[in-house]
Design an enzyme around this catalytic site. Structure first.
Site, mmCIF file in Angstrom:
data_model
loop_
_atom_site.group_PDB
_atom_site.id
_atom_site.type_symbol
_atom_site.label_atom_id
_atom_site.label_comp_id
_atom_site.label_asym_id
_atom_site.label_seq_id
_atom_site.Cartn_x
_atom_site.Cartn_y
_atom_site.Cartn_z
ATOM 1 N N HIS A 88 -0.881 3.282 -5.666
ATOM 2 C CA HIS A 88 -1.694 4.510 -5.693
ATOM 3 C C HIS A 88 -0.784 5.740 -5.780
ATOM 4 O O HIS A 88 -1.006 6.636 -6.612
ATOM 5 C CB HIS A 88 -2.569 4.586 -4.439
ATOM 6 C CG HIS A 88 -3.206 5.927 -4.230
ATOM 7 N ND1 HIS A 88 -4.469 6.223 -4.688
ATOM 8 C CD2 HIS A 88 -2.742 7.057 -3.630
ATOM 9 C CE1 HIS A 88 -4.755 7.481 -4.375
ATOM 10 N NE2 HIS A 88 -3.722 8.005 -3.732
ATOM 11 N N GLU A 89 0.236 5.791 -4.923
ATOM 12 C CA GLU A 89 1.148 6.938 -4.929
ATOM 13 C C GLU A 89 1.918 7.025 -6.243
ATOM 14 O O GLU A 89 2.164 8.117 -6.764
ATOM 15 C CB GLU A 89 2.123 6.837 -3.749
ATOM 16 C CG GLU A 89 1.462 6.863 -2.377
ATOM 17 C CD GLU A 89 0.617 8.103 -2.148
ATOM 18 O OE1 GLU A 89 0.954 9.165 -2.715
ATOM 19 O OE2 GLU A 89 -0.380 8.019 -1.408
ATOM 20 N N HIS B 230 0.040 8.772 -9.044
ATOM 21 C CA HIS B 230 0.161 10.230 -9.106
ATOM 22 C C HIS B 230 1.344 10.629 -9.990
ATOM 23 O O HIS B 230 1.257 11.587 -10.771
ATOM 24 C CB HIS B 230 0.360 10.799 -7.698
ATOM 25 C CG HIS B 230 -0.872 10.756 -6.847
ATOM 26 N ND1 HIS B 230 -2.071 11.297 -7.246
ATOM 27 C CD2 HIS B 230 -1.086 10.226 -5.609
ATOM 28 C CE1 HIS B 230 -2.978 11.120 -6.290
ATOM 29 N NE2 HIS B 230 -2.402 10.460 -5.294
ATOM 30 N N GLU C 260 -7.239 11.796 -7.029
ATOM 31 C CA GLU C 260 -7.110 10.670 -6.105
ATOM 32 C C GLU C 260 -7.922 9.458 -6.583
ATOM 33 O O GLU C 260 -7.476 8.316 -6.456
ATOM 34 C CB GLU C 260 -7.563 11.081 -4.698
ATOM 35 C CG GLU C 260 -6.686 12.125 -4.027
ATOM 36 C CD GLU C 260 -5.282 11.622 -3.753
ATOM 37 O OE1 GLU C 260 -5.096 10.399 -3.635
ATOM 38 O OE2 GLU C 260 -4.368 12.460 -3.645
#
Length: 420
Positions: free
Chosen positions: A276-277, A280, A356
């Site tokens: 997930h990070e 970004h 997100e």
């Protein structure tokens, strides 16, 4: 004094209205179709955790809605009671060097604001401690508070010194020159934060779990992220909450995991969080954040300048301010920037929530493990005592991430479609 009394009455009425809304008026019932699903907190939290989550979240939300107008009220009182003028006169009386005047003035104003807001910040700390979300001892919390103060003071002195120097040089275009100067400063801050500022608060070290490190670096390689190390930060001495992030730009890029995350999540759950990070980074959210900061600072300075000039023209004499370049007008400028920031925060939050969601989607596509994703967010909810379905006003002003209800139900749908 009459105006101060009316401000106090209005503030008290606002607090009463917010308390009623948060604790009695807001509808946070779980949608019927999600009851019994993975997003239903009753499925992964016991009765006591549910009760603690509700109480903790509402108290922390209330503290936020108190702190914002309290900051505005402090600025107004400093101006209205002539304290700002006295701060300026005291600074000028202590030294004949004009370059030091603004630094002393900022110190007086910052100290006054810090002292007046200390009770609320201390209460927030004690609430987190009593609900066992925070495990930090008072001396550690106080140290972080003082580090915050002096870092904030140092940056404020630089920015205020530059802004008021520009005002003296060009009263009409100071805001434009200030914006141009802010661009390299903002980029510099993005670059140095991981290596200079973050270590002032916490201890960073290379990830000790070599097997997990290799898995994370394989993910990074798959995502074309130029990382050759993974860091863990010792947060277990401060909190039970979980977190991970990728920050910095260029050669200062860092992949960071809180040790609480490592202690409470399985490897597959950690990999989802890291994916997930990394999402970004892959989708250039870090750079878009940088660009949006630059754009918003332009708009803030442009509109802030217009309001500032009008306020000084209308109220300057009453506040004992000599003109827009008078350092005693700083509380008015800070108040304007705070008001503008609050007004634009719902838009920023909505954009952030969209980013997100995209990062969640990216992580699912990369790890192909929705089961781990659902479990990770459930554990995040329990550890941080997060409210799964917060009041709409709270989501509007505070949530830069989708609610846990939205995230878990989305990921659970991915899991269901995979099973089919």
């Amino acid at each position: 004094m009459k105006k101060a009394a009316w401000f106090a009455i209005g503030f008290a009425a606002y607090l009463g209205a917010m308390w009623f809304y948060l604790f009695h008026g807001a509808d946070t019932a779980l949608p019927v179709h999600l009851k019994g699903s993975a997003a239903d907190p009753a499925m992964f939290m016991n009765e006591r955790q549910l009760s603690l989550s509700y109480d903790f979240s509402r108290i922390k939300d209330f503290i936020y809605f108190v702190s914002v107008p309290l900051e505005w009220l402090i600025y107004l009182l400093v101006l209205g009671f002539g304290l700002s003028r006295r701060f300026r006169e005291t600074a000028q009386g202590l030294t004949r060097f004009s370059v030091v005047h603004s630094a002393l003035y900022v110190l007086f104003l910052s100290a006054a604001s810090w002292i007046l807001t200390f009770p609320l910040r201390y209460y927030s700390y004690t609430v987190s401690k009593s609900y066992k979300v925070s495990v930090q001892h008072f001396d550690g919390w106080m140290k972080d508070s003082l580090v915050d103060f002096w870092i904030g003071y140092a940056f404020t002195v630089v920015m205020v010194g530059a802004i008021y120097w520009l005002m003296k040089k060009s009263e009409k275009k100071w805001w434009l020159y200030a914006w141009l100067l802010s661009i390299p400063f903002t980029i510099f801050m993005y670059f140095i934060q991981p290596v200079l500022i973050d270590p002032l608060y916490n201890e960073f070290s290379p990830l000790k779990d070599q097997a997990l490190k290799e898995k994370i670096l394989l993910l990074a390689d798959k995502a074309d992220i130029p990382a050759d190390n993974v860091y863990e930060v010792n947060m277990s001495e401060k909190t039970n909450s979980l977190n991970a992030y990728v920050n910095g730009i260029g050669s200062n890029l860092r992949i960071v995991l809180w040790d609480t995350t490592l202690n409470k999540l399985s490897d597959s759950q950690v990999l989802f969080v890291m994916a997930h990070e990394m999402g970004h980074y892959v989708m250039n959210h870090l750079y878009w954040n940088l660009i949006s900061s630059i754009v918003l600072s332009f708009l803030g300075l442009y509109f802030g300048n217009m309001l500032y000039r009008r306020w000084i023209k209308k109220y300057g004499d009453a506040w004992g301010i000599k003109g827009i370049s008078d350092i005693a007008a700083l509380p008015a400028l800070l108040l304007i920037f705070s008001l503008l920031g609050f007004a634009v925060s719902p838009v920023e939050n909505a954009i952030s929530r969209s980013a997100e969601r995209d990062a969640d989607q990216y992580a699912i596509e990369m790890t192909k493990n929705p089961e781990a994703a659902v479990g990770a967010f459930q554990e995040l909810t329990v550890s941080g005592l997060s409210e799964v379905n917060p009041p709409k006003l709270v989501k509007f002003f505070l949530y830069g991430h989708p609610t846990m209800l939205e995230r878990i139900s989305f990921l659970d749908a991915q899991r269901t479609s995979k099973d089919k």
